[in-house]
Write an enzyme that holds these catalytic residues in place. Structure first.
Site, PDB file in Angstrom:
ATOM      1  N   ASP A   1      43.079  26.106  30.727  1.00  0.00           N
ATOM      2  CA  ASP A   1      41.774  26.737  30.890  1.00  0.00           C
ATOM      3  C   ASP A   1      41.906  27.676  32.079  1.00  0.00           C
ATOM      4  O   ASP A   1      41.906  27.236  33.227  1.00  0.00           O
ATOM      5  CB  ASP A   1      40.713  25.652  31.139  1.00  0.00           C
ATOM      6  CG  ASP A   1      39.362  26.235  31.540  1.00  0.00           C
ATOM      7  OD1 ASP A   1      39.200  27.472  31.502  1.00  0.00           O
ATOM      8  OD2 ASP A   1      38.468  25.447  31.900  1.00  0.00           O
TER       9      ASP A   1
ATOM     10  N   ASP B   1      28.078  26.793  27.457  1.00  0.00           N
ATOM     11  CA  ASP B   1      29.177  26.920  28.424  1.00  0.00           C
ATOM     12  C   ASP B   1      28.824  27.969  29.475  1.00  0.00           C
ATOM     13  O   ASP B   1      28.927  29.164  29.234  1.00  0.00           O
ATOM     14  CB  ASP B   1      30.468  27.294  27.665  1.00  0.00           C
ATOM     15  CG  ASP B   1      31.680  27.411  28.584  1.00  0.00           C
ATOM     16  OD1 ASP B   1      31.525  27.275  29.805  1.00  0.00           O
ATOM     17  OD2 ASP B   1      32.789  27.633  28.058  1.00  0.00           O
TER      18      ASP B   1
END
Lengths: 146, 474
Positions: B26, B174
């Site tokens: 990520d 998100d």
């Protein structure tokens, strides 16, 4: 020729069970999705990517009843209507009422449901002329609704 | 045309070809996280790594948040050709990202004692073509083979769905340091199907920090600390939670507006949603949770670590790609793709939320008699006019046969792969003399520049290595 029914291995009928369609779509994607071939060579990757694209296209087409009807009629060699004089008075009436500020959305929704029923019946009975008309009118009603 | 089918589960056995470890990364705006799947369950390797780059005596340093003059939040510039100054160095966001990725690679190899074979790297769902290409370039510079890019909310859904066995419609909200994404997914046994996605590439915690800093005359670091403290406290250093919320509210409202638009796109109602999964550091803010709850009329799920979910999902994806998996990830394109037509307008060829991979074609013709060429200008975005969309590529199709206006037939094909990357080709088909031009749009760095940087990084890489060896001997 692109045949969405063959791609998803479904019987060539207008009436489709949407759950069965979705399952057929997932099953086809399980076989062709590029993620299943992450480490394959480039040629293989290209090939499955093309197949997965067709699976997506087939699913998108069959999901939409109007596209489905269009496909079935065109596959039979039936040429679709580009205008419908009998339908014109209704079109003008709707236009005038909308201009006058009237909300005709619920009426259009009812019209849409009726036409979809007519279309389904006509396709089942192989009444291509009626199917063509219902399809033309349905397309029109959906455009007006938007 | 019959499609040739292969036997299910015929993913080649890749164990033999993969020797090192495969990971999920990520690559975040504020911090980056790396995870792998040692057995069945994904695990984060080490802790969160601040996505910063600074200069120390020994050279570039990643993750030192006390360093003065450090570069941070450069993910927001991915795909843009902007030179960033760090000491006497001048770098692009791609180069900064490659330093962060190199640092991650070294960390993984040191911790696990094996080489990093390949990685799945996550990107915001709303990342455009240029930013996706830039991310791949950064990985190439860092010597990391990219198995695939996947979208951050999709990765989080994968981590959440596989862990809990959830089925039904889920919204992934998100809200990170730099970007906001909202994805709607249908989860079923073994299938993760994205129905619609939307977002904003310039809407994140950073923006709230900047607004807070401006309002209270603080540095951005101070503003961030204040924001984090006020997630637990009512007042901190004389500033109250109410003050913070007044500043944060417009930004949070923007995320809710985007969420509403995505529901409209998908023709779904917030009431249809089984659960809302929160991802990204910003979702720790009580105001964000309140607003999300108010919109959905339902408590969001908080049983997943918002900072780690994306990396864990990416690790699961990487593991599945290499070892074979029954899980199917069906994603969509976040932005419409089109071509410039007369009057500076954009004709959309592939609409947003089209399932990937996708292919669409459009035919164009000439406007003048004997027109010998045609400019193909590829754009990305939802707006009607060229100047409001992102220009991805422009090329000229030359040598058209001399025909009267309107007679030439040029077919332009748009193909988008599962990573969301576009290939455009154009074919002139009137005379059978067909031309084929393939374009891989990328902005920021061209191949020549990339090759130069690659050479340079290898050069410095060797120097760095030698320096390290010398240091270890002493």
């Amino acid at each position: 020729m692109f045949d969405p029914y063959e791609i998803l291995e479904l019987e060539k009928t207008f009436n489709i069970d949407l759950n069965a369609l979705e399952q057929a779509y997932f099953a086809a994607q399980r076989n062709t999705h590029p993620d299943r071939f992450a480490l394959a060579d480039e040629a293989k990757k290209k090939d499955v990517s093309r197949q997965a694209t067709l699976v997506n296209k087939a699913y998108a087409l069959l999901k939409n009843p109007l596209d489905r009807a269009t496909y079935l009629l065109e596959a039979k060699g039936v040429s679709l209507l580009t205008h419908d004089p009998e339908f014109l008075p209704k079109v003008i009436e709707w236009h005038e009422r909308t201009e006058a500020g009237e909300d005709i959305m619920s009426e259009l929704a009812r019209e849409e449901a009726t036409l979809l029923q007519e279309l389904t019946q006509a396709l089942e009975d192989h009444q291509d002329e009626q199917a063509k008309k219902a399809l033309y009118r349905l397309n029109y009603v959906q455009k007006v609704k938007k | 045309m019959p499609i040739q089918l292969v036997e299910p589960g015929q993913t080649p056995d890749l164990h033999d070809t993969v020797k090192g470890v495969v990971v999920g990364i990520d690559l975040g705006t504020t911090h980056s996280v790396v995870a792998y799947v040692p057995d069945k369950t994904p695990e984060v390797i080490g802790s969160l790594i601040p996505s910063t780059l600074s200069l120390e005596e020994e050279g570039f340093c990643v993750g030192d948040i006390s360093a003065s003059g450090r570069l941070s939040s450069t993910k927001r510039l991915m795909g843009q050709n902007i030179q960033l100054k760090l000491g006497s160095h001048s770098l692009t966001s791609v180069e900064v990202a490659s330093h962060i990725l190199s640092h991650i690679r070294e960390k993984v190899e040191k911790t696990l004692g094996v080489s990093l074979e390949a990685a799945v790297i996550t990107v915001p769902a709303y990342f455009d073509e240029a930013a996706r290409v830039a991310t791949k370039q950064a990985a190439a510079l860092a010597g990391i083979k990219v198995l695939r890019l996947i979208n951050e909310p999709t990765a989080a859904a994968l981590a959440y769905g596989l862990e809990t066995g959830a089925e039904g419609l889920y919204a992934i909200y998100d809200f990170g340091g730099g970007t906001f994404d909202l994805s709607l997914l249908k989860l079923q046994k073994g299938v993760f199907q994205v129905l619609a996605t939307g977002g904003d590439l310039a809407l994140g915690g950073d923006d709230i920090d900047h607004a807070l800093a401006a309002a209270h005359k603080l540095t951005c670091d101070e503003a961030r600390t204040l924001k984090e403290k006020l997630s637990q406290l009512e007042t901190y250093e004389g500033i109250t939670l109410k003050d913070l919320e007044a500043i944060a509210h417009p930004f949070v409202q923007k995320t809710i507006d985007i969420t509403a638009r995505v529901f409209k796109d998908a023709a779904l109602n917030p009431k249809d949603i089984q659960g809302i999964v929160l991802v990204g550091g910003m979702t720790r803010m009580p105001l964000v949770r309140q607003e999300v709850e108010a919109f959905f009329g339902k408590m969001p799920l908080c049983d997943i670590d918002p900072d780690r979910a994306v990396a864990l999902g990416a690790a699961l994806s990487a593991h599945g790609l290499v070892n074979g998996s029954d899980t199917l990830l069906l994603d969509v394109t976040p932005l419409s793709l089109g071509l410039e037509i007369r009057g500076g307008l954009v004709e959309k060829i592939i609409l947003r939320n089209t399932p990937l991979p996708a292919l669409a074609s459009q035919e164009f013709t000439t406007q003048e008699d004997g027109q010998g060429g045609m400019v193909i200008h590829v754009l990305q975005g939802e707006r009607e006019f060229v100047q409001d969309c992102r220009s991805l590529a422009r090329f000229e199709l030359k040598g058209l046969p001399p025909l009267p206006a309107g007679m030439a037939r040029v077919r332009v094909d748009f193909a988008v792969d599962v990573e969301g990357l576009l290939t455009v080709s154009a074919i002139e088909k009137t005379t059978g003399l067909s031309q084929h031009v393939e374009v891989r749009p990328s902005s920021g760095l061209d191949d020549k520049t990339l090759a130069d940087i690659l050479l340079e990084s290898q050069k410095y890489g060797r120097e760095d290595m030698e320096r390290r060896l010398r240091a270890e001997k002493q």
